[in-house]
Motif scaffolding. Structure first.
Motif, PDB file in Angstrom:
ATOM      1  N   GLN A   1       0.896  -1.432  -0.089  1.00  0.00           N
ATOM      2  CA  GLN A   1      -0.084   0.015   0.250  1.00  0.00           C
ATOM      3  C   GLN A   1       0.891   1.234  -0.013  1.00  0.00           C
ATOM      4  N   VAL A   2       0.321   2.429  -0.716  1.00  0.00           N
ATOM      5  CA  VAL A   2       1.028   3.520  -0.619  1.00  0.00           C
ATOM      6  C   VAL A   2       0.034   4.443   0.076  1.00  0.00           C
ATOM      7  N   GLN A   3       0.701   5.308   0.984  1.00  0.00           N
ATOM      8  CA  GLN A   3      -0.077   6.614   1.740  1.00  0.00           C
ATOM      9  C   GLN A   3       0.199   7.802   1.270  1.00  0.00           C
ATOM     10  N   LEU A   4      -0.490   8.730   0.862  1.00  0.00           N
ATOM     11  CA  LEU A   4      -0.338   9.955   0.233  1.00  0.00           C
ATOM     12  C   LEU A   4      -0.834  11.166   1.311  1.00  0.00           C
ATOM     13  N   VAL A   5      -0.057  11.988   1.442  1.00  0.00           N
ATOM     14  CA  VAL A   5      -0.771  13.004   2.267  1.00  0.00           C
ATOM     15  C   VAL A   5      -0.511  14.341   1.737  1.00  0.00           C
ATOM     16  N   GLU A   6      -1.568  15.229   1.384  1.00  0.00           N
ATOM     17  CA  GLU A   6      -1.186  16.470   0.737  1.00  0.00           C
ATOM     18  C   GLU A   6      -1.373  17.528   1.780  1.00  0.00           C
ATOM     19  N   SER A   7      -0.620  18.739   1.479  1.00  0.00           N
ATOM     20  CA  SER A   7      -0.756  19.805   2.392  1.00  0.00           C
ATOM     21  C   SER A   7      -0.320  21.161   1.319  1.00  0.00           C
ATOM     22  N   GLY A   8      -0.711  22.191   1.821  1.00  0.00           N
ATOM     23  CA  GLY A   8      -0.450  23.534   1.380  1.00  0.00           C
ATOM     24  C   GLY A   8      -1.617  24.298   0.674  1.00  0.00           C
ATOM     25  N   GLY A   9      -2.623  23.813   0.576  1.00  0.00           N
ATOM     26  CA  GLY A   9      -3.896  24.433   0.139  1.00  0.00           C
ATOM     27  C   GLY A   9      -4.353  25.544   1.237  1.00  0.00           C
ATOM     28  N   GLY A  10      -5.368  26.451   0.703  1.00  0.00           N
ATOM     29  CA  GLY A  10      -5.733  27.348   1.655  1.00  0.00           C
ATOM     30  C   GLY A  10      -6.607  28.439   0.668  1.00  0.00           C
ATOM     31  N   LEU A  11      -6.800  29.589   1.452  1.00  0.00           N
ATOM     32  CA  LEU A  11      -7.764  30.701   0.784  1.00  0.00           C
ATOM     33  C   LEU A  11      -6.686  31.936   0.317  1.00  0.00           C
ATOM     34  N   VAL A  12      -6.808  32.172  -1.036  1.00  0.00           N
ATOM     35  CA  VAL A  12      -6.046  33.281  -1.693  1.00  0.00           C
ATOM     36  C   VAL A  12      -6.715  33.957  -2.347  1.00  0.00           C
ATOM     37  N   GLN A  13      -6.250  35.134  -2.825  1.00  0.00           N
ATOM     38  CA  GLN A  13      -6.834  35.850  -3.736  1.00  0.00           C
ATOM     39  C   GLN A  13      -6.223  35.757  -5.210  1.00  0.00           C
ATOM     40  N   ALA A  14      -7.234  36.308  -6.166  1.00  0.00           N
ATOM     41  CA  ALA A  14      -6.569  35.787  -7.631  1.00  0.00           C
ATOM     42  C   ALA A  14      -5.372  36.608  -7.920  1.00  0.00           C
ATOM     43  N   GLY A  15      -4.650  36.073  -8.502  1.00  0.00           N
ATOM     44  CA  GLY A  15      -3.411  36.390  -8.557  1.00  0.00           C
ATOM     45  C   GLY A  15      -2.156  35.926  -7.858  1.00  0.00           C
ATOM     46  N   LEU A  20       1.275  23.449  -3.433  1.00  0.00           N
ATOM     47  CA  LEU A  20       1.052  22.148  -2.816  1.00  0.00           C
ATOM     48  C   LEU A  20       2.076  20.795  -2.891  1.00  0.00           C
ATOM     49  N   SER A  21       2.116  20.385  -1.737  1.00  0.00           N
ATOM     50  CA  SER A  21       3.168  19.227  -1.638  1.00  0.00           C
ATOM     51  C   SER A  21       2.108  17.999  -1.238  1.00  0.00           C
ATOM     52  N   CYS A  22       2.640  16.847  -1.589  1.00  0.00           N
ATOM     53  CA  CYS A  22       2.217  15.359  -1.518  1.00  0.00           C
ATOM     54  C   CYS A  22       3.381  14.582  -1.083  1.00  0.00           C
ATOM     55  N   ALA A  23       3.312  14.167   0.202  1.00  0.00           N
ATOM     56  CA  ALA A  23       4.311  13.107   0.666  1.00  0.00           C
ATOM     57  C   ALA A  23       3.889  11.594   0.433  1.00  0.00           C
ATOM     58  N   ALA A  24       4.690  10.862   0.076  1.00  0.00           N
ATOM     59  CA  ALA A  24       4.166   9.559  -0.214  1.00  0.00           C
ATOM     60  C   ALA A  24       4.894   8.517   0.984  1.00  0.00           C
ATOM     61  N   SER A  25       4.196   7.678   1.460  1.00  0.00           N
ATOM     62  CA  SER A  25       4.879   6.625   2.307  1.00  0.00           C
ATOM     63  C   SER A  25       4.381   5.211   2.206  1.00  0.00           C
ATOM     64  N   GLY A  26       5.097   4.149   2.822  1.00  0.00           N
ATOM     65  CA  GLY A  26       4.599   2.859   2.568  1.00  0.00           C
ATOM     66  C   GLY A  26       5.308   2.337   1.382  1.00  0.00           C
ATOM     67  N   ARG A  27       4.839   1.402   0.562  1.00  0.00           N
ATOM     68  CA  ARG A  27       5.547   0.622  -0.526  1.00  0.00           C
ATOM     69  C   ARG A  27       5.452   1.637  -1.712  1.00  0.00           C
ATOM     70  N   THR A  28       6.546   2.455  -1.424  1.00  0.00           N
ATOM     71  CA  THR A  28       6.646   3.461  -2.682  1.00  0.00           C
ATOM     72  C   THR A  28       7.549   3.037  -3.643  1.00  0.00           C
ATOM     73  N   ASP A  29       7.828   1.593  -3.585  1.00  0.00           N
ATOM     74  CA  ASP A  29       8.330   1.236  -4.657  1.00  0.00           C
ATOM     75  C   ASP A  29       7.495   0.617  -5.807  1.00  0.00           C
ATOM     76  N   ASN A  30       6.009   0.734  -5.352  1.00  0.00           N
ATOM     77  CA  ASN A  30       4.991   0.208  -6.191  1.00  0.00           C
ATOM     78  C   ASN A  30       4.320   1.149  -7.163  1.00  0.00           C
ATOM     79  N   TYR A  31       4.919   2.126  -7.230  1.00  0.00           N
ATOM     80  CA  TYR A  31       4.409   3.146  -8.244  1.00  0.00           C
ATOM     81  C   TYR A  31       5.663   3.957  -8.795  1.00  0.00           C
ATOM     82  N   TYR A  32       5.487   4.177 -10.097  1.00  0.00           N
ATOM     83  CA  TYR A  32       6.236   5.212 -10.939  1.00  0.00           C
ATOM     84  C   TYR A  32       6.093   6.671 -10.940  1.00  0.00           C
ATOM     85  N   TYR A  33       4.483   6.899 -11.166  1.00  0.00           N
ATOM     86  CA  TYR A  33       3.919   8.298 -11.563  1.00  0.00           C
ATOM     87  C   TYR A  33       3.274   8.726 -10.374  1.00  0.00           C
ATOM     88  N   MET A  34       3.400  10.180 -10.171  1.00  0.00           N
ATOM     89  CA  MET A  34       2.727  10.736  -9.139  1.00  0.00           C
ATOM     90  C   MET A  34       2.214  12.038  -9.622  1.00  0.00           C
TER      91      MET A  34
END
Length: 121
Positions: A1-15, A20-34
């Motif tokens: 299994q692979v666990q993915l955790v996003e961060s970095g979202g929020g409320l901003v103004q136009a412009g 955003l960040s996505c940290a992977a853990s677990g069987r990280t050798d099980n995938y190639y593309y993110m």
């Protein structure tokens, strides 16, 4: 299994910009593309950008290509989405994904929980 955790979202103004960040853990050798999908209220989830393990191959949706950049830091098992000149239509939940085969998959096997990005006009 692979666990993915996003961060970095929020409320901003136009412009404004966000990264955003996505940290992977677990069987990280099980995938190639993110990469990233997003889903706006009342709309289907859509592909935003993807990157290969080496970072040598990327794919970005035409609608954001001029403003969004995907990158990857393998030492941290982390993928980033730099979003510049944000627009109200970029408002959505952004989901990280991991896939074995496709850089722009239709149904990747691994998803993060999502991070909300809201752009006010």
């Amino acid at each position: 299994q692979v666990q993915l955790v996003e961060s970095g979202g929020g409320l901003v103004q136009a412009g404004d910009s966000l990264r955003l960040s996505c940290a992977a853990s677990g069987r990280t050798d099980n995938y190639y593309y993110m990469g990233w999908f997003r889903q706006a209220p009342g709309k289907e989830r859509e592909f935003v950008a993807g990157i290969s393990r080496s970072g040598g191959s990327t794919s970005t949706a035409n609608s954001v290509k001029a403003r969004f950049t995907i990158s990857r830091e393998n030492a941290k098992n982390t993928v980033y989405l730099q979003m510049n000149n944000l627009k109200p239509e970029d408002t959505a939940i952004y989901y990280c994904y991991a896939d074995h085969i496709y850089i722009a998959p239709s149904r990747p096997p691994y998803w993060g929980q999502g991070t909300q990005v809201t752009v006010s006009s």
